[in-house]
Write a protein that holds these residues in place. Structure first.
Motif, mmCIF file in Angstrom:
data_model
loop_
_atom_site.group_PDB
_atom_site.id
_atom_site.type_symbol
_atom_site.label_atom_id
_atom_site.label_comp_id
_atom_site.label_asym_id
_atom_site.label_seq_id
_atom_site.Cartn_x
_atom_site.Cartn_y
_atom_site.Cartn_z
ATOM 1 N N PHE A 15 -2.611 5.236 -1.766
ATOM 2 C CA PHE A 15 -2.659 3.920 -1.123
ATOM 3 C C PHE A 15 -1.731 3.867 0.082
ATOM 4 N N ASP A 16 -1.999 2.869 0.931
ATOM 5 C CA ASP A 16 -1.225 2.747 2.178
ATOM 6 C C ASP A 16 -1.361 1.336 2.726
ATOM 7 N N ASP A 17 -0.480 1.044 3.666
ATOM 8 C CA ASP A 17 -0.479 -0.212 4.431
ATOM 9 C C ASP A 17 -0.340 -1.429 3.526
ATOM 10 N N THR A 18 0.617 -1.352 2.623
ATOM 11 C CA THR A 18 0.823 -2.472 1.690
ATOM 12 C C THR A 18 1.921 -3.405 2.165
ATOM 13 N N ASP A 19 2.674 -2.946 3.192
ATOM 14 C CA ASP A 19 3.850 -3.726 3.601
ATOM 15 C C ASP A 19 3.682 -4.331 4.979
ATOM 16 N N SER A 20 4.630 -5.194 5.340
ATOM 17 C CA SER A 20 4.678 -5.753 6.693
ATOM 18 C C SER A 20 6.143 -5.717 7.120
ATOM 19 N N CYS A 25 7.311 -2.570 0.620
ATOM 20 C CA CYS A 25 7.375 -1.166 1.018
ATOM 21 C C CYS A 25 6.398 -0.396 0.139
ATOM 22 N N THR A 26 5.611 0.470 0.777
ATOM 23 C CA THR A 26 4.586 1.203 0.026
ATOM 24 C C THR A 26 5.218 2.119 -1.025
ATOM 25 N N THR A 27 6.374 2.699 -0.712
ATOM 26 C CA THR A 27 7.003 3.592 -1.711
ATOM 27 C C THR A 27 7.506 2.778 -2.904
ATOM 28 N N ASN A 56 2.956 8.592 15.983
ATOM 29 C CA ASN A 56 2.687 7.893 17.253
ATOM 30 C C ASN A 56 1.643 6.788 17.122
ATOM 31 N N ILE A 57 1.211 6.505 15.879
ATOM 32 C CA ILE A 57 0.205 5.455 15.677
ATOM 33 C C ILE A 57 0.831 4.097 16.012
ATOM 34 N N PRO A 58 0.291 3.374 16.988
ATOM 35 C CA PRO A 58 0.973 2.145 17.427
ATOM 36 C C PRO A 58 0.950 1.032 16.390
ATOM 37 N N TRP A 59 -0.019 1.046 15.462
ATOM 38 C CA TRP A 59 -0.107 -0.064 14.510
ATOM 39 C C TRP A 59 0.631 0.226 13.194
ATOM 40 N N LYS A 60 1.471 1.261 13.186
ATOM 41 C CA LYS A 60 2.270 1.516 11.967
ATOM 42 C C LYS A 60 3.363 0.446 11.841
ATOM 43 N N THR A 61 3.864 0.227 10.626
ATOM 44 C CA THR A 61 4.937 -0.752 10.440
ATOM 45 C C THR A 61 6.275 -0.114 10.760
ATOM 46 N N ARG A 62 6.552 1.029 10.135
ATOM 47 C CA ARG A 62 7.817 1.723 10.395
ATOM 48 C C ARG A 62 7.573 3.221 10.539
ATOM 49 N N GLY A 63 7.545 3.916 9.409
ATOM 50 C CA GLY A 63 7.532 5.376 9.471
ATOM 51 C C GLY A 63 6.183 6.024 9.203
ATOM 52 N N ASN A 64 5.115 5.233 9.231
ATOM 53 C CA ASN A 64 3.771 5.719 8.916
ATOM 54 C C ASN A 64 3.740 6.615 7.670
ATOM 55 N N GLY A 65 4.197 6.023 6.578
ATOM 56 C CA GLY A 65 4.188 6.753 5.302
ATOM 57 C C GLY A 65 3.068 6.243 4.405
ATOM 58 N N ILE A 118 -5.813 16.369 10.205
ATOM 59 C CA ILE A 118 -5.963 15.735 11.524
ATOM 60 C C ILE A 118 -5.117 14.456 11.609
ATOM 61 N N ALA A 119 -5.018 13.741 10.459
ATOM 62 C CA ALA A 119 -4.248 12.481 10.443
ATOM 63 C C ALA A 119 -2.757 12.702 10.734
ATOM 64 N N MET A 120 -2.309 13.941 10.654
ATOM 65 C CA MET A 120 -0.887 14.235 10.929
ATOM 66 C C MET A 120 -0.581 14.138 12.419
ATOM 67 N N PHE A 121 -1.604 14.414 13.267
ATOM 68 C CA PHE A 121 -1.279 14.480 14.699
ATOM 69 C C PHE A 121 -2.241 13.707 15.599
ATOM 70 N N ASP A 122 -3.342 13.213 15.040
ATOM 71 C CA ASP A 122 -4.352 12.553 15.884
ATOM 72 C C ASP A 122 -4.619 11.131 15.366
ATOM 73 N N VAL A 123 -5.463 10.411 16.072
ATOM 74 C CA VAL A 123 -5.832 9.055 15.667
ATOM 75 C C VAL A 123 -7.224 9.098 15.049
ATOM 76 N N LEU A 124 -7.359 8.549 13.848
ATOM 77 C CA LEU A 124 -8.653 8.561 13.158
ATOM 78 C C LEU A 124 -9.133 7.136 12.932
ATOM 79 N N VAL A 150 -7.361 4.922 6.177
ATOM 80 C CA VAL A 150 -7.059 6.166 6.908
ATOM 81 C C VAL A 150 -5.823 6.832 6.286
ATOM 82 N N GLY A 151 -4.771 6.036 6.131
ATOM 83 C CA GLY A 151 -3.535 6.586 5.562
ATOM 84 C C GLY A 151 -3.724 7.017 4.110
ATOM 85 N N SER A 152 -4.514 6.237 3.362
ATOM 86 C CA SER A 152 -4.727 6.588 1.945
ATOM 87 C C SER A 152 -5.384 7.963 1.836
HETATM 88 P P1 ATP Z 1 6.044 2.050 5.836
HETATM 89 O O1 ATP Z 1 6.590 3.323 6.402
HETATM 90 O O2 ATP Z 1 7.048 0.993 5.740
HETATM 91 O O3 ATP Z 1 5.268 2.282 4.573
HETATM 92 P P2 ATP Z 1 4.119 2.353 7.770
HETATM 93 O O4 ATP Z 1 4.881 2.639 8.999
HETATM 94 O O5 ATP Z 1 3.583 3.425 6.908
HETATM 95 O O6 ATP Z 1 4.969 1.445 6.856
HETATM 96 P P3 ATP Z 1 1.661 0.972 7.534
HETATM 97 O O7 ATP Z 1 1.915 -0.456 7.236
HETATM 98 O O8 ATP Z 1 1.274 1.850 6.417
HETATM 99 O O9 ATP Z 1 2.925 1.489 8.297
HETATM 100 O O10 ATP Z 1 0.577 1.064 8.691
HETATM 101 C C1 ATP Z 1 0.108 2.280 9.189
HETATM 102 C C2 ATP Z 1 -1.375 2.110 9.437
HETATM 103 O O11 ATP Z 1 -1.814 3.173 10.272
HETATM 104 C C3 ATP Z 1 -2.184 2.200 8.173
HETATM 105 O O12 ATP Z 1 -3.210 1.267 8.249
HETATM 106 C C4 ATP Z 1 -2.759 3.612 8.189
HETATM 107 O O13 ATP Z 1 -3.977 3.715 7.504
HETATM 108 C C5 ATP Z 1 -2.923 3.815 9.661
HETATM 109 N N1 ATP Z 1 -2.871 5.216 10.050
HETATM 110 C C6 ATP Z 1 -2.045 6.157 9.596
HETATM 111 N N2 ATP Z 1 -2.283 7.346 10.198
HETATM 112 C C7 ATP Z 1 -3.303 7.141 11.036
HETATM 113 C C8 ATP Z 1 -4.034 7.971 11.932
HETATM 114 N N3 ATP Z 1 -3.726 9.247 12.075
HETATM 115 N N4 ATP Z 1 -5.031 7.417 12.650
HETATM 116 C C9 ATP Z 1 -5.327 6.110 12.525
HETATM 117 N N5 ATP Z 1 -4.690 5.264 11.694
HETATM 118 C C10 ATP Z 1 -3.679 5.761 10.958
#
Ligand code: ATP
Length: 455
Positions: A15-20, A25-27, A56-65, A118-124, A150-152
């Motif tokens: 799972f992913d993107d549970t926080d704001s 926090c997802t962890t 480098n994903i712009p819509w991440k909350t913090r560390g894209n975990g 691919i999700a490690m370095f590109d946008v999906l 995507v993150g899940s």
């Molecule tokens: P935290 O570190 O606190 O858990 P976060 O920084 O992981 O937060 P999220 O809230 O999980 O941020 O948001 C990241 C969003 O980016 C998620 O919706 C995830 O699916 C998406 N994402 C992650 N990697 C990629 C990628 N390579 N391409 C496109 N979207 C991505």
């Protein structure tokens, strides 16, 4: 998701993107869910995985975990129902989170592993994630705009079984303490940092900065990273936090492995928001800019681009000492263009491969009195000011300059590291595979918890 009744089945839960930015926090959700799964008698077949994706994903909350928990269970339906409900109830839906939770029984299919790499370095896109899920019988639930899928899948497809990996112990605060300052004993952190060389990025010696505790309203109290569960558990035990905690969990992770920087980028094909490394030649002498940042042009045979080294990385002085013709490798993310600049390579490390010979160009020395002569004009030779000796045939002299830098690897200071940045102390310690041989003692702690295990 296909299930076989009665048999114990391998189930991958991600799972992913549970926080704001406002909290959660997802962890932490993973910690809560794992606690309940344990109580339900579900067996883990790996440590819970904390997978960091493209930073480098712009819509991440913090560390894209994102998180993946791999279990064996005789009742996958019960697990699916429980986890789906926990993710729905435990996410900041409506406050910026777009969660997804995915389930797969059996082996990780190659197309899912590929999607993850691919999700490690590109946008999906979410559509691509849905296609991979459908093709592979992955059951998933999304909320909000569903981008969390995507993150899940990125986490689910990342087995971390054939390459490098690290561990992190993350401890969690009790709800009543969230939002209040975290009290971490600085001297104990310094002590742990010295006592456990297999932990990393706990303390930034150069900047005298404690790195284990975040500052936001999220429930994380502190995170201790290291090469193995034993060293992080011992360091945590030595830390003796005074705050009464909710508990902690040891994650296995791709943090500190440079996993996002493994692909060679070509400058003419580089896409914004991607990450990788470039082998290039410094095109012109780097210039220091306002704020101490350094901007310089590089070229790689396919094209050229600007590279930016920011002051807080501590790499600006090295960058400013580069010169035209130096051959370097840089780890980088591609920043989108702005009104002021075209797209730029944001530098994450510099490896100087070869220094160019740089010359000081001087006038020749007078053969009679030894003073440096003056030019008489183009192709008109030189004359000595002091003794008036003229030499029509004399030419400029090229003196090799002493360079202030040497070939080698230059990394940012620890406080400027991304989660995925491989710290200097890990070079040479990279692991080449993982075989699960059971969870270590004390890998999970919960309930009215104070760090006193193992004593
Ligand atoms: P935290 O570190 O606190 O858990 P976060 O920084 O992981 O937060 P999220 O809230 O999980 O941020 O948001 C990241 C969003 O980016 C998620 O919706 C995830 O699916 C998406 N994402 C992650 N990697 C990629 C990628 N390579 N391409 C496109 N979207 C991505």
């Amino acid at each position: 998701m296909s299930r076989q009744a009665g048999e114990s089945e391998l189930v991958h839960i991600a799972f992913d993107d549970t926080d704001s930015r406002l909290g959660r926090c997802t962890t932490h959700l993973a910690f809560k869910i794992t606690g309940r799964l344990r109580a339900m008698g579900v067996k883990l077949v790996d440590y819970p995985l904390l997978i960091r994706l493209n930073p480098n994903i712009p819509w991440k909350t913090r560390g894209n975990g994102a998180v993946c928990i791999r279990v064996r269970t005789k009742d996958p339906d019960k697990v699916v129902d429980f986890v789906r409900q926990s993710v729905e109830e435990g996410s900041a839906i409506g406050a910026g989170a777009n969660p997804a939770v995915a389930f797969l029984c059996g082996k990780i299919p190659p197309s899912l592993a590929k999607f993850s790499s691919i999700a490690m370095f590109d946008v999906l896109s979410r559509q691509k994630a849905e296609k991979v899920a459908k093709e592979n019988g992955i059951e998933y639930f999304t909320f909000g705009n569903g981008q969390g899928l995507v993150g899940s899948l990125g986490a689910m497809g990342c087995l971390l079984e054939s390459g490098d990996y690290t561990f992190e112990l993350i401890s969690y605060r009790r709800p009543e303490n969230c939002g209040t300052p975290r009290i971490v004993d600085r001297n104990r952190v310094i002590e742990c940092h010295g006592a456990f060389p297999d932990t990393f990025n706990s303390y930034d010696e150069k900047n005298k900065r404690v790195l284990i505790a975040p500052h936001g309203p999220d429930p994380v109290f502190c995170g201790i990273r290291g090469e193995d569960p034993d060293s992080i558990l011992s360091a945590f035990s030595m830390l003796q936090p005074e705050e009464r905690l909710d508990g902690y969990m040891v994650f296995r992770s791709n943090q500190g492995t440079n996993m996002h920087l493994q692909n060679l980028l070509k400058l003419n094909e580089s896409k914004v928001y991607t990450a990788g490394y470039v082998r290039c030649r410094v095109k012109e002498k780097p210039q220091a800019m306002q704020g101490g940042h350094v901007l310089f042009a590089v070229e790689d045979g396919s094209g050229s681009m600007l590279a930016a080294v920011y002051e807080p990385t501590g790499l600006a002085k090295i960058a400013a000492s580069l010169d035209t013709g130096d051959i370097i490798e840089i780890g980088c993310g591609i920043r989108k263009p702005t009104v002021k600049h075209p797209k730029v390579l944001n530098v994450e490390y510099i490896r100087i491969l070869e220094l160019a010979c740089i010359f000081d160009v001087l006038n020749p020395v007078c053969k009679i009195c030894g003073k440096r002569m003056k030019s008489e004009g183009k192709n008109k030779g030189f004359q000595c000011d002091r003794c008036k000796y003229r030499d029509i045939a004399a030419t400029k002299v090229y003196l090799p300059k002493r360079r202030s830098i040497e070939p080698g690897l230059y990394l940012p200071v620890p406080k400027a590291h991304r989660h995925l940045t491989k710290p200097l102390q890990r070079y040479g310690k990279e692991k080449s595979g993982f075989r699960f041989s059971g969870l270590c003692r004390d890998w999970f702690g919960s309930g009215n918890f104070q760090a006193s295990f193992g004593n």
